[in-house]
Design an enzyme around this catalytic site. Structure first.
Site, PDB file in Angstrom:
ATOM      1  CD1 TRP A  69     -22.432 -41.941  18.709  1.00  0.00           C
ATOM      2  CD2 TRP A  69     -23.071 -41.180  20.596  1.00  0.00           C
ATOM      3  NE1 TRP A  69     -22.554 -40.358  18.625  1.00  0.00           N
ATOM      4  CE2 TRP A  69     -23.006 -39.949  19.794  1.00  0.00           C
ATOM      5  CE3 TRP A  69     -23.665 -40.901  21.890  1.00  0.00           C
ATOM      6  CZ2 TRP A  69     -23.484 -38.911  20.239  1.00  0.00           C
ATOM      7  CZ3 TRP A  69     -24.105 -39.439  22.356  1.00  0.00           C
ATOM      8  CH2 TRP A  69     -23.867 -38.604  21.578  1.00  0.00           C
ATOM      9  CG  ASN A 127     -26.686 -34.922  14.883  1.00  0.00           C
ATOM     10  OD1 ASN A 127     -26.330 -34.471  13.697  1.00  0.00           O
ATOM     11  ND2 ASN A 127     -26.338 -36.342  15.234  1.00  0.00           N
ATOM     12  CD  GLU A 128     -26.607 -38.346  12.362  1.00  0.00           C
ATOM     13  OE1 GLU A 128     -26.688 -39.539  13.333  1.00  0.00           O
ATOM     14  OE2 GLU A 128     -25.633 -38.640  11.580  1.00  0.00           O
ATOM     15  CD  GLN A 136     -20.281 -38.222  19.487  1.00  0.00           C
ATOM     16  OE1 GLN A 136     -20.772 -37.761  18.634  1.00  0.00           O
ATOM     17  NE2 GLN A 136     -19.672 -39.324  19.043  1.00  0.00           N
ATOM     18  CD1 TRP A 181     -17.552 -38.236  13.213  1.00  0.00           C
ATOM     19  CD2 TRP A 181     -18.729 -36.429  14.021  1.00  0.00           C
ATOM     20  NE1 TRP A 181     -17.900 -38.390  14.690  1.00  0.00           N
ATOM     21  CE2 TRP A 181     -18.526 -37.294  15.029  1.00  0.00           C
ATOM     22  CE3 TRP A 181     -19.260 -35.128  14.255  1.00  0.00           C
ATOM     23  CZ2 TRP A 181     -19.166 -37.024  16.210  1.00  0.00           C
ATOM     24  CZ3 TRP A 181     -20.012 -34.943  15.369  1.00  0.00           C
ATOM     25  CH2 TRP A 181     -19.590 -35.961  16.582  1.00  0.00           C
ATOM     26  CG  HIS A 217     -25.179 -34.543  18.482  1.00  0.00           C
ATOM     27  ND1 HIS A 217     -24.526 -34.430  17.306  1.00  0.00           N
ATOM     28  CD2 HIS A 217     -24.948 -35.908  18.455  1.00  0.00           C
ATOM     29  CE1 HIS A 217     -23.989 -35.166  16.733  1.00  0.00           C
ATOM     30  NE2 HIS A 217     -24.294 -36.267  17.291  1.00  0.00           N
TER      31      HIS A 217
HETATM   32  C1  GBH Z   1     -23.249 -39.400  13.055  1.00  0.00           C
HETATM   33  O1  GBH Z   1     -24.188 -40.649  13.152  1.00  0.00           O
HETATM   34  C2  GBH Z   1     -23.217 -38.884  14.450  1.00  0.00           C
HETATM   35  O2  GBH Z   1     -23.939 -37.663  14.417  1.00  0.00           O
HETATM   36  C3  GBH Z   1     -22.060 -38.987  15.290  1.00  0.00           C
HETATM   37  O3  GBH Z   1     -22.375 -38.454  16.718  1.00  0.00           O
HETATM   38  C4  GBH Z   1     -21.235 -39.993  15.356  1.00  0.00           C
HETATM   39  O4  GBH Z   1     -20.191 -40.175  16.052  1.00  0.00           O
HETATM   40  C5  GBH Z   1     -20.982 -40.361  13.713  1.00  0.00           C
HETATM   41  O5  GBH Z   1     -22.252 -40.458  13.119  1.00  0.00           O
HETATM   42  C6  GBH Z   1     -20.130 -41.609  13.458  1.00  0.00           C
HETATM   43  O6  GBH Z   1     -20.735 -42.776  13.625  1.00  0.00           O
HETATM   44  O7  GBH Z   1     -25.759 -49.144   9.007  1.00  0.00           O
HETATM   45  O8  GBH Z   1     -27.114 -50.106  10.668  1.00  0.00           O
HETATM   46  O9  GBH Z   1     -24.812 -51.005  10.321  1.00  0.00           O
HETATM   47  C7  GBH Z   1     -24.130 -41.459  12.101  1.00  0.00           C
HETATM   48  C8  GBH Z   1     -25.123 -42.468  12.402  1.00  0.00           C
HETATM   49  C9  GBH Z   1     -24.284 -44.746  12.656  1.00  0.00           C
HETATM   50  C10 GBH Z   1     -25.788 -44.371  10.761  1.00  0.00           C
HETATM   51  C11 GBH Z   1     -24.072 -46.134  12.009  1.00  0.00           C
HETATM   52  C12 GBH Z   1     -25.367 -45.533  10.354  1.00  0.00           C
HETATM   53  C13 GBH Z   1     -24.467 -47.662  10.717  1.00  0.00           C
HETATM   54  C14 GBH Z   1     -24.905 -48.821  11.341  1.00  0.00           C
HETATM   55  N1  GBH Z   1     -24.797 -43.662  11.717  1.00  0.00           N
HETATM   56  N2  GBH Z   1     -25.041 -46.429  11.236  1.00  0.00           N
HETATM   57  S1  GBH Z   1     -25.894 -49.946  10.176  1.00  0.00           S
END
Ligand code: GBH
Length: 517
Positions: A472, A203-204, A54, A464, A157
């Site tokens: 992404w 990560n996640e 990123q 963050w 990540h």
């Molecule tokens: C984090 O992921 C990441 O680790 C980071 O890289 C990223 O930039 C940051 O968050 C901000 O997005 O509920 O299906 O409508 C977070 C992952 C992404 C999970 C968005 C929930 C919501 C889409 N999240 N997602 S939804």
């Protein structure tokens, strides 16, 4: 002890009195709690987080190999808003400038990720190691330590080496992946472990499995529609993630933890879920089940050394891979070796029970997710992302849920949001990020309440993100940074949130704070 606390700073919120966060067209929400002058322990550490793809750019510099994100962000038609991370924040060439920026913010820690393909360009256990990639992260780590900022290192990540994806599907081949990830981790421990005290394997994992192999919104972009199988692959990927995490924790504890005196864990993300109809037991169960399908999927095997939650077994049957007796015994052994829970958290949703049998590719636990409840109330004011609403009360409940289930000190390894409309405003306006500042204040206030009133142990808070970056599949649209980045000129400008955080935490350095509440 008490008078060395740091207090959540309220002075900057004068302008925000009256709760002006929501816009008139938005559904109503319950009033937000006031941000109060509340204590955090003197040992509490704050910082910011980023991820390699990123921010770094320079995808082929100094021998770096391609990752699945280099491939995915260049697909045509584009799946990343016609943008890619080729330049991103150009952090690879601007490390010194970014280090000075961090130092000026007074951060205690900086959480970043290592790009596997800088270290091992092809990724595999028999592939060559790239000394120039190691040199880059040495420069970063030494630069942090010189400024008294602690490096927190995420090994993965989301940027698996493209060569491994081509060879065997990366996470889809458990045994191959475990062996390659272990080798990569060993190279990192050898190279950086003398200076790194906190490691994160993944990560996640939820996002890797579901967004990468179920909806296909993120790399490698697999789903039933694109040649994958959304009803099986996410569960195989999750299994691989758990077993490779365990392998690397085992490796670290056996060969490195003693001499290097560090800790290692994983970062799990997840929303809090409120029942859509709080008076309906089916919705209350749905909310609980949703949390298990999101968080306990990984949390129970890793932190409790147990099989997947029974609700998952019941719904998914044999599509959820089995742990062997040996693997379970190993997981049980390693569970107690974890010393912290890495928590990424942004928002809260409502969970509504579905009453038809779930489709084969359901990954939610047969739950519908909504942003308003039965009475039409929203979970909180909406940020610059439609799914991300301000809901400190949900955060507090999730902190309690995690603490009760895993009994581990929590580090909030990511939290933050874009301001509404931020991406459409010029820099002078974007840096007046009152919405973000309030969000951060409310979430810090919640941590203080969770610690002092609920007895939850929370050790740190990483925003963050350090700076606006490549978000992404959404490209450069959403801005999560506390630093504005102009993606034409790459100029960095601190936003107002920086000064809020700095003032909140700098009192501690002066050592003069008393509990004022
Ligand atoms: C984090 O992921 C990441 O680790 C980071 O890289 C990223 O930039 C940051 O968050 C901000 O997005 O509920 O299906 O409508 C977070 C992952 C992404 C999970 C968005 C929930 C919501 C889409 N999240 N997602 S939804």
């Amino acid at each position: 002890m008490e008078n060395s606390n740091v207090n959540v700073n309220v002075n900057m919120f004068e302008a925000l009195k009256g709760n002006s966060l929501g816009s008139p067209e938005e559904p109503p929400y319950d009033p937000l709690p006031p941000i109060e002058d509340l204590p955090l322990p003197s040992t509490f550490r704050w910082g910011t987080a980023t991820a390699a793809y990123q921010i770094e750019g320079s995808p082929t510099a100094d021998g770096k190999g391609p990752s699945i994100w280099d491939t995915f962000s260049h697909l045509s038609p584009s799946r990343t808003n016609n943008e890619n991370g080729d330049i991103a924040c150009d952090h690879y060439n601007r490390v010194e400038e970014d280090l000075d920026l961090m130092a000026s913010y007074g951060m205690d820690v900086y959480r970043f990720s290592i790009a596997w393909t800088r270290i091992i360009p092809l990724g595999g256990r028999n592939d060559p190691v790239n000394a120039q990639g190691i040199a880059f992260y040495n420069k970063l780590i030494d630069g942090l330590l010189a400024r008294r900022i602690e490096p927190i290192v995420t090994l993965y990540h989301w940027d698996v080496p493209a060569a491994l994806y081509e060879r065997y599907g990366a996470f889809l081949d458990t045994a191959e992946f475990v062996a390659d990830f272990e080798t990569y981790a060993r190279v990192c421990f050898e190279a950086f472990g003398d200076r790194v005290r906190k490691w994160v394997t993944f990560n996640e994992p939820y996002i890797i499995a579901i967004f990468g192999h179920h909806s296909g919104v993120l790399a490698p972009g697999r789903s039933t529609e694109t040649g994958g199988d959304s009803s099986t692959e996410p569960w195989v990927v999750g299994h691989t993630l758990i077993l490779s995490h365990a392998a690397v924790v085992g490796l670290y504890i056996r060969d490195y933890a003693g001499a290097q005196k560090g800790e290692i864990s994983i970062v799990l993300n997840g929303h809090w879920y409120e029942p859509w109809d709080a008076s309906d037991p089916a919705d209350r169960e749905a909310a609980q089940r949703r949390l298990e399908f999101y968080i306990a999927w990984f949390g129970d095997p890793i932190f409790l050394g147990k099989d997947y939650p029974s609700a998952m077994r019941a719904q998914l049957g044999d599509r959820l891979p089995q742990f062997t007796e040996e693997e379970l015994a190993r997981l049980r052994q390693l569970a107690s070796r974890h010393t912290f829970y890495g928590m990424n958290h942004y928002s809260t949703k409502f969970a509504k029970a579905l009453h038809e049998p779930p489709p084969l590719d359901d990954c939610t636990g047969n739950v519908e997710e909504l942003s308003t409840n039965k009475t039409g109330r929203a979970v909180g004011p909406v940020s610059g992302m439609p799914w991300l609403r301000v809901a400190p009360h949900g955060f507090r409940k999730l902190l309690g849920w995690i603490w009760a289930r895993y009994k581990l000190p929590i580090i909030v390894t990511e939290n933050g949001c874009p301001d509404p409309g931020e991406s459409q405003t010029p820099v002078e306006q974007a840096i007046e990020d009152k919405f973000r500042m309030t969000y951060l204040g409310l979430y810090l206030d919640t941590i203080s309440r969770a610690i002092t009133e609920d007895g939850v142990q929370v050790e740190g808070y990483y925003v963050w993100s350090l700076m606006d970056n490549f978000e992404w599949s959404a490209g450069y649209g959403p801005r999560y940074g506390i630093t504005h980045v102009d993606f034409q000129t790459l100029v960095r400008t601190p936003k107002r949130s920086v000064w809020y955080l700095k003032h909140t935490f700098e009192e501690r350095r002066r050592g003069s704070l008393t509990r004022s509440h």
